[in-house]
Design an enzyme around this catalytic site. Sequence first.
Site, PDB file in Angstrom:
ATOM      1  N   SER A  38      12.968  16.310   7.800  1.00  0.00           N
ATOM      2  CA  SER A  38      11.872  16.886   7.023  1.00  0.00           C
ATOM      3  C   SER A  38      12.354  17.259   5.613  1.00  0.00           C
ATOM      4  O   SER A  38      12.969  16.424   4.946  1.00  0.00           O
ATOM      5  CB  SER A  38      11.300  18.080   7.789  1.00  0.00           C
ATOM      6  OG  SER A  38      10.004  18.378   7.359  1.00  0.00           O
TER       7      SER A  38
ATOM      8  N   ASP B 113       4.382  10.536  13.477  1.00  0.00           N
ATOM      9  CA  ASP B 113       4.608  11.695  12.606  1.00  0.00           C
ATOM     10  C   ASP B 113       3.480  11.788  11.584  1.00  0.00           C
ATOM     11  O   ASP B 113       3.426  11.015  10.632  1.00  0.00           O
ATOM     12  CB  ASP B 113       5.970  11.558  11.918  1.00  0.00           C
ATOM     13  CG  ASP B 113       6.394  12.869  11.248  1.00  0.00           C
ATOM     14  OD1 ASP B 113       5.515  13.716  10.988  1.00  0.00           O
ATOM     15  OD2 ASP B 113       7.603  13.045  11.007  1.00  0.00           O
TER      16      ASP B 113
ATOM     17  N   HIS C 275       7.214  14.735  14.648  1.00  0.00           N
ATOM     18  CA  HIS C 275       8.211  15.178  13.673  1.00  0.00           C
ATOM     19  C   HIS C 275       9.383  15.764  14.478  1.00  0.00           C
ATOM     20  O   HIS C 275       9.496  16.976  14.609  1.00  0.00           O
ATOM     21  CB  HIS C 275       7.503  16.249  12.814  1.00  0.00           C
ATOM     22  CG  HIS C 275       8.132  16.529  11.506  1.00  0.00           C
ATOM     23  ND1 HIS C 275       8.360  15.564  10.569  1.00  0.00           N
ATOM     24  CD2 HIS C 275       8.582  17.689  10.966  1.00  0.00           C
ATOM     25  CE1 HIS C 275       8.917  16.117   9.501  1.00  0.00           C
ATOM     26  NE2 HIS C 275       9.069  17.403   9.723  1.00  0.00           N
TER      27      HIS C 275
END
Lengths: 800, 800
Positions: free
Chosen positions: A376, A492, A523
């Site tokens: 991320s 995601d 994610h």
Amino acid sequence: MKINQFAYIPTDHQTILQELKDTRFLDEDNLHIQYPRQLLRDLLVRLYSMHANLSTRLEKISGLLATPTENANTYTNKPGSVDKSAFYNVGLQLLGFLNDLDFSVNDPLKAMKQIGLPIMDAPEQLNRDQVIDAWYRLLNTRNKYGQLLIDYLAGKGYYQQFLKNPTFKKPLFFNGKAQAVFDTSRLVRETVYVESSLDTDHDGRRDLLKANIIRPAETNAGFKAPVIFTADPYSEGMNVKWAEKYAHDNSRPLKHKQPNNLTYADVEFHYQKVDLPAPRTIKGKTNQAGETFTKLWSYSLNDYFLARGFAVVYSGGIGTRDSDGLRTTGTRAETLSATAIIEWLHGDRTAFTNRTDQIAIKAWWSSGSVGMTGRSYLGTLSTAAAFTGVDGLKTSIVEAGLSNYYDYYRENGLVVAPDGDDADALAEYTFSRQQSAADYAQIKDQWLAHLRQMKIDQDHDSGSFNSFWDARRTEKVNHTKADMLLVHGLNDWNVKTSQVWNSRNRLKTRPITQKLILHQGQHEYLNNFRSFDYTDIVNLWLTNKLFNINNQVNEHLADVIVQDNAQPETWTAYPDWGGSESESTIYPLNDLINLNENTIFPDQLPEDDYKVYSNDLKKWHHDLYSRDGSQMDSHCIRLLTKRLNEDLVIDGRPSISLRVATNQEFGMISVALVDYGKARRLTESPQTIDSMRILQGYHWRKDDLKEFLPQKTETDFKRITQAHMNMQNRNNSYKVDELNAMTFYRLDFPFQPTVWRLLKGHQLGIVIYASDMEYTVHGNQDVYYTVDLKKSHLNIPKLK
Amino acid sequence: MKINQFAYIPTDHQTILQELKDTRFLDEDNLHIQYPRQLLRDLLVRLYSMHANLSTRLEKISGLLATPTENANTYTNKPGSVDKSAFYNVGLQLLGFLNDLDFSVNDPLKAMKQIGLPIMDAPEQLNRDQVIDAWYRLLNTRNKYGQLLIDYLAGKGYYQQFLKNPTFKKPLFFNGKAQAVFDTSRLVRETVYVESSLDTDHDGRRDLLKANIIRPAETNAGFKAPVIFTADPYSEGMNVKWAEKYAHDNSRPLKHKQPNNLTYADVEFHYQKVDLPAPRTIKGKTNQAGETFTKLWSYSLNDYFLARGFAVVYSGGIGTRDSDGLRTTGTRAETLSATAIIEWLHGDRTAFTNRTDQIAIKAWWSSGSVGMTGRSYLGTLSTAAAFTGVDGLKTSIVEAGLSNYYDYYRENGLVVAPDGDDADALAEYTFSRQQSAADYAQIKDQWLAHLRQMKIDQDHDSGSFNSFWDARRTEKVNHTKADMLLVHGLNDWNVKTSQVWNSRNRLKTRPITQKLILHQGQHEYLNNFRSFDYTDIVNLWLTNKLFNINNQVNEHLADVIVQDNAQPETWTAYPDWGGSESESTIYPLNDLINLNENTIFPDQLPEDDYKVYSNDLKKWHHDLYSRDGSQMDSHCIRLLTKRLNEDLVIDGRPSISLRVATNQEFGMISVALVDYGKARRLTESPQTIDSMRILQGYHWRKDDLKEFLPQKTETDFKRITQAHMNMQNRNNSYKVDELNAMTFYRLDFPFQPTVWRLLKGHQLGIVIYASDMEYTVHGNQDVYYTVDLKKSHLNIPKLK
């Protein structure tokens, strides 16, 4: 149960002998043993040698069945060759598989084939050399708990007994992977302050950046450690509550935008040369840090490497607690606050022991080879740092990282952030200096002004691209020298797949090696799955990139590995993603089955339905795609292909071309591709299948074993991918075009890239709708849309 | 946010001085400081002394606001007294609270009162001695992360610097609690085999029982460690899959039972004296174990004590992997397989280094003082061991333990096990010897025969009490000498509250100290909550019981602590549970509001509803209690009191007396008490509010911070307690009476005991129904029940 192994390197017998000597399974004491069974016995006794007592080891061996009627102790206590089935019966038990559940001692090879475990290509009776080779392969086989047997043994203490022996190699490599032979109980944790070439808080002093270091104690005795660096803006605390008030309300109307004639040149961001304060005077030098720390959140992939001789460094960057500066959400300054740490680790920059004394300290324990990791925002910074081409950075491992902030928060002139997130809210979320009350008191006014400016510049209201966003395209600079391992979830919808698609395509222009792994999660992390040897792949990768061990990972590791959506626990190697192995296929929309016979649809819902959906996005998604009849039936167009005669694999980036008119002077179109057909689909969040099962080292961290399991019940559909467009941004995201009511316009836009297998018998669906209750602004406005299906088509990249 | 603290012991100034010297906050270097501010400065510098560098410490102090405009560094760098608000501003920040979120530097005391943090009874200006006393209290105050500040500092490395100093006390006690001053990186893990006085597998040799020991390395230098022992039948593996086929199908009809005239004497179990094989010959002696182990599942409460000088021992008991014997689900043999370990730890029994060599090894490192811990089956064994009065066992801490297996699997002549569990299934579940293929091959036939016999003896079909169950009433023997700390969830429908109620009442007849904690969870641990200092209570308790430190825990700790159901984060001391502080109140059922006007109800559901409910027990429970109309309306009787004029607290064991007739010769009645009234009720499962936040020691285990949070939305009702009875067991659970159709019988039976606050404005509800889809057999039979409400009543023990 299926186990896929990509990180095993085929190894010749001579190398096997050497590596088994290095790991103390072979030595002068047993190399002379000629009887295969007795050699196997000796290897088993060694495998259990974490137990001081020989009787204990023999008891353990006695607990294993070699044949349906004989245990491994009596079986190996005689001369003769080793039955292949006996070897693998013992092997399966060592790997944690249970007789009468996972396999049967009557036919071990049957289960091994089903699970996907490697079986030696040898006759039914194994001779001495075959026992050695099979043993080596067994040690490098993954067990029921998602670990290589050798790693499991290390966790149980196998290597521990040799660590004080000066002839024992440290670092130690086995089948190209660094071994857990470092003493995690003596890890050194220390903090330094790296002086950056930034002054983002404009206080006339260069921003100091806190870096937390965890390094093997062995570095104190001369070992130079390769470094895993994770730039983690969350590491010093998150302003969860404070950021809530920066959330934007997306339940508001879409507005007509004033047309413009902007070109890219008009919105391009140009860095201004700013005068930088002079560096601090170095008042002294030391090798001794003066601050220590305790890490709360544990990044299990990094922890795994701490047992294997890597140092791990974390830094929050500008604006995080104990560092200087301001958070900016994705600008070059954030990138440079990450590369500053790498420069220090590589010997190219100054750090101090504290913020006061100006005593410099070098990363004297570092080998200078740095690899970045992170998911991320952390992965975003790994990507951005790699793009800069900073010296010392040998590789970035990017899990769900961004390369373009516009594509994160916007899409084709629309806001697409769930939960009302935006760049300003994320800046506040990560500005952990605010948690240090006295520090914040000094910077509060400046910070609030900075946030106000961000709020203006990000132009949440229009959704258009501008120079604020151009400054947050980390992909713009591409001097990449580091090899790249990219990892992304095909489901995601936080960091979407266009990010990895774009990164990958940008990186293709650079003379580097890159690899890609696409999984079926949202994610998520991948390093604790049973079906896939991600940790081993990363070990192979970092051993090559940072320890410079020639383990052939570039040549041997598949360029693209994709988890199958239709079969659980199935991971497949591909030569590319959306490359020449796929071909473009056109689906004229008018040829498809129009489920509700709609070509015109109102966006506006009855107020009650709108409220229900606002509070239950899961229900909204369900009703949007469902073909069983719902309140959404008249608010979208659902088109389906016929049932597929054979599997269809979408490989790459589909796109759609629509002719659309609306009754207003504004409008947006959303489109989803949907896989229709009954199936038990995979969960998108990892499910724990065995808690605290993975041993990352000897009395070191443990991790839960996980998997994307099939859901308990069948579902009729699953969204594959989606796309959104503001009809006024039909040319690009910065040029705003006029939109006349009741006039048809052509909209061409791409979906998020994917790899998706639609099974034979399923149907590919296209759902066309307008406002997206989860993603876009949704004011429940009185707008109608008309789609000219005769002049619209879908373009699918289909795997040949 | 509220923080409740029960484990602080009020301490006089002289003792405070001594304890602050022991912990190195005071010594000759700072005791002479007369200015309160400068003393506070010195204390702060010491608090940060895990950082070698003085500048670093001052930087940390500079990060704290003492007043709205001055940081703690400048504030303390001058003479004068300390403002109380400045002290607590600094204190709150040290405790992790955030300015402008959790408190305001303008009025720190306001937030402290709201949160429930202790404030020193002193004037606005603190003098030197008051600073010392307030500092001591602050160190013993719980922080935002569910830890005492001193424990948090230990986790950050505060004690680490003193550990090599020979004058530093080890073990060290602070406010009556053992401190984290032991080196967890050097813990010794070793395995021994205790020879029991059992031969449950009838192989002519006494059952050897594996015991896994984790002890401080300091024991190698002469320290004698007190021992926490957890008897854990799950520790060596669980046969999850294999046990599935022993599950009983409860979707079957209730049958008429043949009446009998049994008395307790007829069903009483009498232990047969069996000839025991001779002990093994001791062929040698050693102090050195020969086997080691790696623990997978981590019991965080035990781990916490490993940093504090306790040894921890785990043993699976008979029938678990690497031990001898068979699992029996709750017999005396299982109890004796737990007490055998205690006897060895106390010096009263032999253990061997392995199963083969007969080399004896003593628990030479043990102080001989043993405390047991554990939840569920583990707590059951702690209770059972305590009841035996075994020497060496000083206390048992019982979380959700059983004292009576009949009450676990049966109730008043009915099967009440969810998921079709029963004694045989649990035996198979825990018989981990089966996972050792070669061991199992030798015992398989005997094991299967044993299971077949259990299946017959447990008499699942009848549900009646018999000698099989009498043998599994661990409460029968009550020679308890150990002090007891009992912990149970008021919403635990796995191990129900009658278990702790019965244990407690049995223990009242013994000359021991017992304490009770009742929480609002299901079957949960409590040692990681923010609102409640359970870990500190256990520390105080074990420090007293096992280290023999006179910390007044018996006198100071409340006898009963109950978490409130109506107010979050609220824990209250009570003198007793269902004792003389509550009075019996009778509610004639005919006086209540009869919601659906039912007095007769059919048990049988339409087949479709039955199917839906079978697959969705949550929906069934909802519909059963709901007063909004549901498919269950005609299948039960719902009675409500008027709205309460004031809070009503049920304290103890309610009971019901019903006159019931049925149209068949068999029948069962279930009754639930329900709290009706809109409220945001607490979640019954702990929610993680901050992951990996609790530091159990220096670079030792971390734990998630949890809480039973209020649910996000209001609900109209919540079941308080329930009860079930087979109408043929209306006298007791072993005597089966005749049941004639269409004849009224009186049924008197108790509910599971509870403590429950019904708020003013709520209504107490009684729901009478028959088969319980979750708990009892439920064959969807054509049965009608008639309740004579005029001659029925409820009895509530009401807190005066």
